[in-house]
Design an enzyme around this catalytic site. Structure first.
Site, PDB file in Angstrom:
ATOM      1  N   PRO A 142       0.791  -1.233   0.000  1.00 17.02           N
ATOM      2  CA  PRO A 142       0.000   0.000   0.000  1.00 17.02           C
ATOM      3  C   PRO A 142       0.824   1.285   0.000  1.00 17.02           C
ATOM      4  O   PRO A 142       1.870   1.371   0.636  1.00 17.02           O
ATOM      5  CB  PRO A 142      -0.833  -0.112   1.292  1.00 17.02           C
ATOM      6  CG  PRO A 142      -0.115  -1.106   2.130  1.00 17.02           C
ATOM      7  CD  PRO A 142       0.540  -2.054   1.181  1.00 17.02           C
ATOM      8  N   ASN A 143       0.296   2.233  -0.727  1.00 14.56           N
ATOM      9  CA  ASN A 143       0.779   3.619  -0.819  1.00 14.56           C
ATOM     10  C   ASN A 143       2.055   3.758  -1.647  1.00 14.56           C
ATOM     11  O   ASN A 143       2.478   4.878  -1.937  1.00 14.56           O
ATOM     12  CB  ASN A 143       0.986   4.228   0.580  1.00 14.56           C
ATOM     13  CG  ASN A 143      -0.320   4.332   1.337  1.00 14.56           C
ATOM     14  OD1 ASN A 143      -1.271   4.897   0.830  1.00 14.56           O
ATOM     15  ND2 ASN A 143      -0.388   3.767   2.520  1.00 14.56           N
TER      16      ASN A 143
ATOM     17  N   ARG B 179       5.021  12.315  -3.001  1.00 13.93           N
ATOM     18  CA  ARG B 179       4.976  12.908  -1.658  1.00 13.93           C
ATOM     19  C   ARG B 179       6.141  12.358  -0.841  1.00 13.93           C
ATOM     20  O   ARG B 179       6.743  11.352  -1.193  1.00 13.93           O
ATOM     21  CB  ARG B 179       3.663  12.573  -0.963  1.00 13.93           C
ATOM     22  CG  ARG B 179       2.449  13.190  -1.647  1.00 13.93           C
ATOM     23  CD  ARG B 179       1.235  13.065  -0.784  1.00 13.93           C
ATOM     24  NE  ARG B 179       1.477  13.646   0.543  1.00 13.93           N
ATOM     25  CZ  ARG B 179       0.599  13.605   1.534  1.00 13.93           C
ATOM     26  NH1 ARG B 179      -0.554  13.010   1.378  1.00 13.93           N
ATOM     27  NH2 ARG B 179       0.878  14.150   2.695  1.00 13.93           N
TER      28      ARG B 179
ATOM     29  N   TYR C 253      11.456   9.062   0.944  1.00 15.74           N
ATOM     30  CA  TYR C 253      11.462   8.028  -0.096  1.00 15.74           C
ATOM     31  C   TYR C 253      12.131   8.464  -1.403  1.00 15.74           C
ATOM     32  O   TYR C 253      12.190   7.678  -2.347  1.00 15.74           O
ATOM     33  CB  TYR C 253      10.024   7.572  -0.381  1.00 15.74           C
ATOM     34  CG  TYR C 253       9.340   6.979   0.839  1.00 15.74           C
ATOM     35  CD1 TYR C 253       9.788   5.796   1.408  1.00 15.74           C
ATOM     36  CD2 TYR C 253       8.261   7.627   1.438  1.00 15.74           C
ATOM     37  CE1 TYR C 253       9.181   5.263   2.528  1.00 15.74           C
ATOM     38  CE2 TYR C 253       7.637   7.098   2.562  1.00 15.74           C
ATOM     39  CZ  TYR C 253       8.106   5.919   3.100  1.00 15.74           C
ATOM     40  OH  TYR C 253       7.503   5.391   4.214  1.00 15.74           O
TER      41      TYR C 253
ATOM     42  N   ASN D 113       8.196  -5.496  -1.474  1.00 11.67           N
ATOM     43  CA  ASN D 113       8.146  -4.399  -0.510  1.00 11.67           C
ATOM     44  C   ASN D 113       6.690  -4.310  -0.063  1.00 11.67           C
ATOM     45  O   ASN D 113       5.855  -3.741  -0.772  1.00 11.67           O
ATOM     46  CB  ASN D 113       8.611  -3.086  -1.135  1.00 11.67           C
ATOM     47  CG  ASN D 113       8.612  -1.958  -0.118  1.00 11.67           C
ATOM     48  OD1 ASN D 113       7.992  -2.052   0.942  1.00 11.67           O
ATOM     49  ND2 ASN D 113       9.303  -0.878  -0.441  1.00 11.67           N
TER      50      ASN D 113
ATOM     51  N   ALA E  46       3.403  -0.827   4.584  1.00 10.93           N
ATOM     52  CA  ALA E  46       3.031  -0.936   6.002  1.00 10.93           C
ATOM     53  C   ALA E  46       2.511  -2.327   6.379  1.00 10.93           C
ATOM     54  O   ALA E  46       2.502  -2.675   7.561  1.00 10.93           O
ATOM     55  CB  ALA E  46       1.996   0.125   6.349  1.00 10.93           C
TER      56      ALA E  46
ATOM     57  N   GLU F 261      12.848  -9.487   0.870  1.00  8.10           N
ATOM     58  CA  GLU F 261      12.084  -8.342   1.409  1.00  8.10           C
ATOM     59  C   GLU F 261      12.931  -7.087   1.229  1.00  8.10           C
ATOM     60  O   GLU F 261      14.106  -7.080   1.622  1.00  8.10           O
ATOM     61  CB  GLU F 261      11.805  -8.577   2.905  1.00  8.10           C
ATOM     62  CG  GLU F 261      11.151  -7.406   3.610  1.00  8.10           C
ATOM     63  CD  GLU F 261      11.157  -7.581   5.144  1.00  8.10           C
ATOM     64  OE1 GLU F 261      11.853  -8.489   5.654  1.00  8.10           O
ATOM     65  OE2 GLU F 261      10.484  -6.776   5.811  1.00  8.10           O
TER      66      GLU F 261
ATOM     67  N   HIS G 110      13.018  -2.717   1.523  1.00 11.97           N
ATOM     68  CA  HIS G 110      12.445  -1.438   1.943  1.00 11.97           C
ATOM     69  C   HIS G 110      13.324  -0.302   1.441  1.00 11.97           C
ATOM     70  O   HIS G 110      14.559  -0.392   1.525  1.00 11.97           O
ATOM     71  CB  HIS G 110      12.320  -1.362   3.464  1.00 11.97           C
ATOM     72  CG  HIS G 110      11.398  -2.407   3.992  1.00 11.97           C
ATOM     73  ND1 HIS G 110      10.035  -2.322   3.868  1.00 11.97           N
ATOM     74  CD2 HIS G 110      11.654  -3.596   4.580  1.00 11.97           C
ATOM     75  CE1 HIS G 110       9.485  -3.402   4.382  1.00 11.97           C
ATOM     76  NE2 HIS G 110      10.445  -4.197   4.820  1.00 11.97           N
TER      77      HIS G 110
ATOM     78  N   ARG H  54      13.283   4.379  12.148  1.00 13.99           N
ATOM     79  CA  ARG H  54      12.084   5.228  12.196  1.00 13.99           C
ATOM     80  C   ARG H  54      11.251   4.901  13.448  1.00 13.99           C
ATOM     81  O   ARG H  54      11.806   4.483  14.453  1.00 13.99           O
ATOM     82  CB  ARG H  54      11.319   5.065  10.875  1.00 13.99           C
ATOM     83  CG  ARG H  54      12.182   5.445   9.653  1.00 13.99           C
ATOM     84  CD  ARG H  54      11.472   5.223   8.343  1.00 13.99           C
ATOM     85  NE  ARG H  54      10.290   6.088   8.231  1.00 13.99           N
ATOM     86  CZ  ARG H  54       9.377   5.942   7.261  1.00 13.99           C
ATOM     87  NH1 ARG H  54       9.536   4.984   6.343  1.00 13.99           N
ATOM     88  NH2 ARG H  54       8.341   6.749   7.202  1.00 13.99           N
TER      89      ARG H  54
HETATM   90  O1  CA2 Z   1      10.716   2.006   3.334  1.00 12.15           O
HETATM   91  C1  CA2 Z   1       9.867   1.296   2.781  1.00 12.15           C
HETATM   92  O2  CA2 Z   1      10.020   0.842   1.658  1.00 12.15           O
HETATM   93  C2  CA2 Z   1       8.540   1.028   3.500  1.00 12.15           C
HETATM   94  O3  CA2 Z   1       8.119  -0.295   3.162  1.00 12.15           O
HETATM   95  C3  CA2 Z   1       7.547   2.051   2.973  1.00 12.15           C
HETATM   96  C4  CA2 Z   1       6.179   1.964   3.671  1.00 12.15           C
HETATM   97  C5  CA2 Z   1       6.350   2.015   5.178  1.00 12.15           C
HETATM   98  O4  CA2 Z   1       5.086   1.828   5.794  1.00 12.15           O
HETATM   99  C6  CA2 Z   1       7.305   0.967   5.665  1.00 12.15           C
HETATM  100  O5  CA2 Z   1       7.461   1.125   7.076  1.00 12.15           O
HETATM  101  C7  CA2 Z   1       8.672   1.108   5.003  1.00 12.15           C
HETATM  102  C8  CA2 Z   1       5.271   3.129   3.311  1.00 12.15           C
HETATM  103  C9  CA2 Z   1       5.160   3.433   1.877  1.00 12.15           C
HETATM  104  C10 CA2 Z   1       4.421   4.712   1.703  1.00 12.15           C
HETATM  105  O6  CA2 Z   1       4.972   5.317   0.572  1.00 12.15           O
HETATM  106  C11 CA2 Z   1       4.653   6.587   0.305  1.00 12.15           C
HETATM  107  C12 CA2 Z   1       5.337   7.171  -0.732  1.00 12.15           C
HETATM  108  C13 CA2 Z   1       5.080   8.464  -1.046  1.00 12.15           C
HETATM  109  C14 CA2 Z   1       4.111   9.184  -0.346  1.00 12.15           C
HETATM  110  C15 CA2 Z   1       3.431   8.593   0.679  1.00 12.15           C
HETATM  111  C16 CA2 Z   1       3.702   7.284   1.011  1.00 12.15           C
END
Ligand code: CA2
Length: 146
Positions: free
Chosen positions: A10-11, A18, A23, A74, A77, A98, A100, A107
């Site tokens: 997700p996301n 964003r 990221y 990946n 969350a 896996e 990230h 974090r």
């Molecule tokens: O660091 C990673 O790749 C994560 O898997 C990213 C997840 C986070 O919940 C994990 O703890 C670590 C979140 C991805 C959300 O990505 C966004 C990207 C741009 C704007 C908003 C969210």
């Protein structure tokens, strides 16, 4: 030709739009393209899938049981609480890496647990795009690709 299922949770469709301070500016398409390019250098193919829904990610892992030799995932969350994703990955026979983009261990405390890590062959975090390229190398080595 060996095939890698590249799965995003997700996301991650919002990458590049964003939170660039966490990221970076690369988009999901950039990540998928770089992974596909890295795999091609080892004579492997990549199928790409992203979803915001836990059941859809479970379904994609089930499909990978028949159609892929390895998984790079990946889970977003879902990493931190989705036991259904854990169980689906446990039923996959090939290498599971896996990945990230950020380093969840640096974090918030709730990101420090991964329910995926116990069923992954290995985990790579905090290295951005490079992490995906390393994941492809790890898969190639384990599948005996060129
Ligand atoms: O660091 C990673 O790749 C994560 O898997 C990213 C997840 C986070 O919940 C994990 O703890 C670590 C979140 C991805 C959300 O990505 C966004 C990207 C741009 C704007 C908003 C969210």
């Amino acid at each position: 030709m060996a095939t890698i299922a590249l799965l995003h949770g997700p996301n991650l469709n919002l990458l590049g739009q964003r939170e660039p301070h966490i990221y970076g500016s690369a988009t999901l398409a950039d990540y998928e393209g770089a992974t596909t390019e890295a795999a091609a250098a080892h004579g492997m193919a990549v199928t790409c899938f992203q979803t915001n829904h836990e059941g859809a990610l479970v379904d994609a892992i089930h499909i990978a049981r028949d159609e892929a030799d390895a998984i790079i995932i990946n889970p977003g969350a879902f990493t931190h609480y989705a036991w259904a994703v854990h169980d689906a990955l446990a039923a996959f026979d090939g290498p599971i890496i896996e990945v990230h983009i950020s380093n969840p261990n640096a974090r918030e405390p709730w990101r420090h647990t991964s329910v995926v890590a116990p069923v992954a062959t290995g985990s790579i975090m905090g290295l951005g795009m490079h992490g995906y390229q390393l994941a492809v190398q790890a898969v190639a080595a384990r599948l005996g690709a060129k």
